[in-house]
Design a protein around this motif. Structure first.
Motif, short mmCIF file in Angstrom:
data_model
loop_
_atom_site.label_atom_id
_atom_site.label_comp_id
_atom_site.label_asym_id
_atom_site.label_seq_id
_atom_site.Cartn_x
_atom_site.Cartn_y
_atom_site.Cartn_z
N LYS A 547 18.47 69.72 -60.01
CA LYS A 547 19.41 70.82 -60.17
C LYS A 547 19.75 71.43 -58.82
N VAL A 548 18.77 71.51 -57.93
CA VAL A 548 19.03 72.06 -56.60
C VAL A 548 20.05 71.20 -55.86
N ASP A 550 22.42 69.37 -57.15
CA ASP A 550 23.75 69.61 -57.72
C ASP A 550 24.32 70.92 -57.21
N SER A 551 23.46 71.94 -57.13
CA SER A 551 23.94 73.25 -56.66
C SER A 551 24.39 73.16 -55.21
N GLN A 554 27.80 71.63 -54.99
CA GLN A 554 28.82 72.60 -55.37
C GLN A 554 29.06 73.58 -54.22
N LEU A 555 27.96 73.95 -53.51
CA LEU A 555 28.10 74.87 -52.38
C LEU A 555 28.95 74.26 -51.28
N THR A 629 23.59 73.06 -45.43
CA THR A 629 23.69 72.51 -46.79
C THR A 629 23.46 71.00 -46.76
#
Length: 748
Positions: A547-548, A550-551, A554-555, A629
């Motif tokens: 999940k991290v 994926d986040s 998105q960032l 990122t």
């Protein structure tokens, strides 16, 4: 028959060395072991009639103090002492009562004397007030009658007659004066010749005597100016009452007679040596001393008695109108009485009464009591001496007979003089001597029988001694055999206990190993559970890592959108800057009219520059976020790989824990079989110990019985030896008793 007797406490001497004596040996050694007979030690008796102590010596010191004679004297003196105490208490009570009553009565007398003076002073004030408002006197004082001599003469005659009448009505009034102003004749009850007025001089004198030097008090202690003008004796006046008339035309002056006050003092009798007087607040005194007829007083002319004392000053400051208290005056105790005037005249009645006068009656009681006590002592001494001599006479006679009895003569007879209790005592003593004589004769016969019994006791003690020795020897042999059996049983018990300890140790180790195995099995189960939980947590970690990632992706997309927005802002700020530059150029062309527009253009250019600068900073921050990122995405991928490896390792650990649990289960089964074998061996060991303990118990019981029998035999042996010693001592005492009893004389 003459028999001498004295009680002798003898201590027997132990003979021999404690061994067993044969009957024949005892008879041979009897003379050697027997102690020599003790001869009676006669005590020396005191002479008849003398007191004796426990050792026969004459009593002295404290014993003489407690003699019967002294006790009789004390018994007679005790009531006298009580009478003395009662006399002292009565004297103190009488003295206190008389003092209290005298104080109350003295206060009443003093208050009455002061009330009498106050009544006279109130009368004087009332009469003076009448003249104060008299219109004729005011007119005369103002000089209104100077033109009419007849009216003036009539007024003077009438007024003087009235003043004389008032003077005769009250003996406290010495003189009444009307002080007028200069040029007007003043008149007085004691001055037939009329004098010129001295109003101004009189007022000046009285103002000078006042505290503030201006006002004039109604009461004064004298008037020198008036005395000089009228040729008066100032000593005849104690105090003066003065009041002005209306309009201050004249002063009405009333002299208070010293002789009248002195007569009042003489009428008061507080007893010889008492001093009383009238004293003003300023210290002027009129004193009277009560002196015995033909005697001389202690007062000195001009001496102050009350005014300079502390108790007078304290009484003036106090609020009580009449007080009485004890004071010290001229080194003696006096009752001081002080009464104040209620008329405000500044006069006080004071008195000093010697305490000897107050307690005079109590002193008489004291003298009567002392005389009664002395008479009682003489009578008690005479009666006590008579009784004591009679008692001593009988005591000497009885003591003499008792001394003969103490010397062994039981044939004597006690006699007493008189018909009192000593006759009963003599009769009782004769009965006692007679009974002792019969007792001694019976005792002599008993001694003969006792001597025969003593020989029989000697023979029996020898037989008992021999039997006791044989029993003791047999018991000692039994004890030796029992000791050996006890040693063998003890050795068997020790070895059995050693085996028992080894078996207990093996069983303890097996139980300890079994406990460790159980604990290990539980720990393996707990470890497997923990590893299973760890595997579940690793799976959850992998999902969270996904999940991290994926986040973060998105960032990155959002950061790209921000960059595009920043580019738009930069483009707008550049265009705005160009527009502001063109506006500035146009404003410069317009000149003065375009100055306001130039300012606006300048501000717009600054705003465009600030916007462009802010957009650059945003672009830099977005680039940094993008860089971090990308690094975070790489770290998340690496974490997913590690979590996958951990999941495989957890599955392998679970398999290892399963194999260990199976091995521990087999170990526990083997340990249980070992424990069963150990318990069987322990039961057999217990049976062996029980058998050995039964043997030991039987041996101990037998040994205990043997010891008991041995102890009884030794006690019997000791008793036989003691009986033998007592028999020897009895023989010795019998010899001494026969010697002592021969000292008594029981027959003529």
């Amino acid at each position: 028959m003459e028999v001498n007797f004295q009680i002798l406490k003898s201590v027997p001497t132990r003979g021999g060395h404690g061994g067993v004596k044969m009957k024949t040996q005892k008879k041979e050694k009897e003379a050697k072991n027997r102690p020599a007979s003790r001869k009676p030690a006669h005590r020396k008796m005191p002479a008849p009639g003398k007191l004796s102590g426990p050792d026969g010596s004459a009593a002295s010191g404290p014993r003489r103090l407690l003699s019967l004679r002294n006790k009789i004297f004390v018994s007679f003196l005790l009531p006298i002492l009580f009478v003395v105490v009662i006399g002292i208490v009565s004297y103190n009570a009488a003295a206190d009562g008389l003092s209290e009553k005298f104080r109350d009565s003295s206060q009443q007398v003093s208050q009455m004397a002061m009330d009498y003076v106050d009544v006279s002073l109130a009368f004087i004030k009332g009469e003076a007030l009448q003249y104060m408002v008299d219109g004729g006197l005011v007119s005369y004082g103002l000089g209104s009658m100077e033109g009419d001599q007849i009216a003036k003469t009539n007024f003077l005659n009438d007024t003087r007659s009235g003043l004389v009448a008032i003077q005769h009505m009250n003996n406290m009034i010495h003189n009444i004066h009307i002080v007028t102003k200069k040029g007007i004749e003043m008149f007085s009850t004691n001055a037939p010749e009329r004098q010129n007025g001295i109003y101004e001089e009189y007022c000046a004198e009285m103002q000078a005597k006042s505290e503030d030097g201006r006002t004039m008090s109604q009461w004064a202690e004298g008037h020198e100016a008036l005395d000089s003008a009228l040729s008066l004796n100032g000593a005849d006046t104690f105090i003066v009452y003065q009041i002005p008339t209306n309009k201050k035309a004249a002063y009405i002056v009333v002299d208070i007679s010293s002789s009248a006050l002195y007569d009042r003092l003489r009428a008061i009798d507080f007893g010889e040596g008492s001093i009383c007087g009238f004293v003003t607040d300023n210290g002027k005194e009129l004193l009277y001393e009560n002196v015995k007829e033909g005697g001389t007083g202690s007062l000195v002319q001009g001496e102050s008695v009350f005014a300079d004392t502390e108790f007078f000053a304290d009484s003036l400051e106090g609020e009580e109108m009449c007080i009485a208290r004890k004071v010290r005056f001229r080194g003696a105790s006096y009752l001081y009485i002080h009464a104040k005037s209620e008329e405000g005249a500044g006069i006080n009645f004071c008195a000093l009464v010697p305490y000897e006068v107050i307690t005079g009656q109590a002193q008489k009681i004291k003298g009567i009591t002392a005389a009664a006590v002395i008479l009682a002592c003489v009578v008690a001494g005479f009666v006590g001496l008579s009784i004591t001599l009679g008692i001593q006479k009988n005591m000497k006679a009885i003591s003499s007979r008792f001394n003969q009895v103490a010397d062994g003569d039981l044939r004597t007879e006690v006699k007493a003089y008189g018909k009192d209790e000593f006759q009963d005592l003599a009769q009782v003593a004769n009965n006692m001597i007679r009974n002792n004589r019969n007792l001694v004769m019976g005792l002599y016969k008993t001694i003969q029988v006792l001597e025969q019994s003593t020989g029989q006791v000697d023979d029996a003690s020898g037989d008992i001694n021999t039997c006791s020795q044989d029993i003791t020897r047999a018991i000692n042999e039994i004890n030796v055999g029992m000791d050996k059996q006890a040693e063998h049983a003890q050795e068997c018990a020790v070895k059995t206990n050693t085996l028992s300890e080894r078996i207990k140790e093996v069983r303890g180790r097996v139980e300890h190993t079994q406990a460790l195995a159980d604990k290990t099995e539980r720990m393996i189960g707990q470890g497997a559970e923990i590893v299973g939980v760890l595997g579940d947590k690793a799976q959850e970690t992998w999902e969270v890592t996904q999940k991290v990632g994926d986040s973060i992706t998105q960032l990155q997309s959002e950061s790209q959108a921000i960059n595009e927005f920043v580019e738009t802002i930069s483009s707008i700020s550049k265009q705005t800057n160009l527009l502001s530059l063109n506006a500035s150029i146009e404003a410069a062309r317009a000149g003065t009219a375009g100055m306001g527009f130039a300012v606006v253009a300048s501000e717009i250019r600054k705003l465009a520059e600030d916007s462009n600068r802010a957009a650059g900073e945003i672009r830099n921050q977005v680039n940094m976020i993008t860089k971090y990122t990308e690094q975070t995405v790489k770290d998340a991928d690496y974490a997913q790989e590690i979590v996958h490896i951990q999941e495989k390792a957890v599955r392998q650990v679970i398999d290892v824990f399963g194999g260990m649990s199976e091995q521990i289960t087999e170990l526990l089964s083997e340990l249980k079989q070992i424990a069963v074998g150990t318990e069987a061996a322990d039961r057999e060991r217990n049976d062996t110990i029980d058998a050995v303990e039964n043997i030991s118990a039987i041996i101990e019981e037998t040994a205990s019985s043997a010891l008991m029998v041995h102890g009884m035999a030794e006690n019997l042996l000791h008793s036989a030896e003691k009986l033998d010693r007592i028999s020897h001592a009895l023989n010795d005492n019998m010899d001494g008793l026969k010697t002592e009893i021969s000292a008594f004389k029981v027959e003529e």
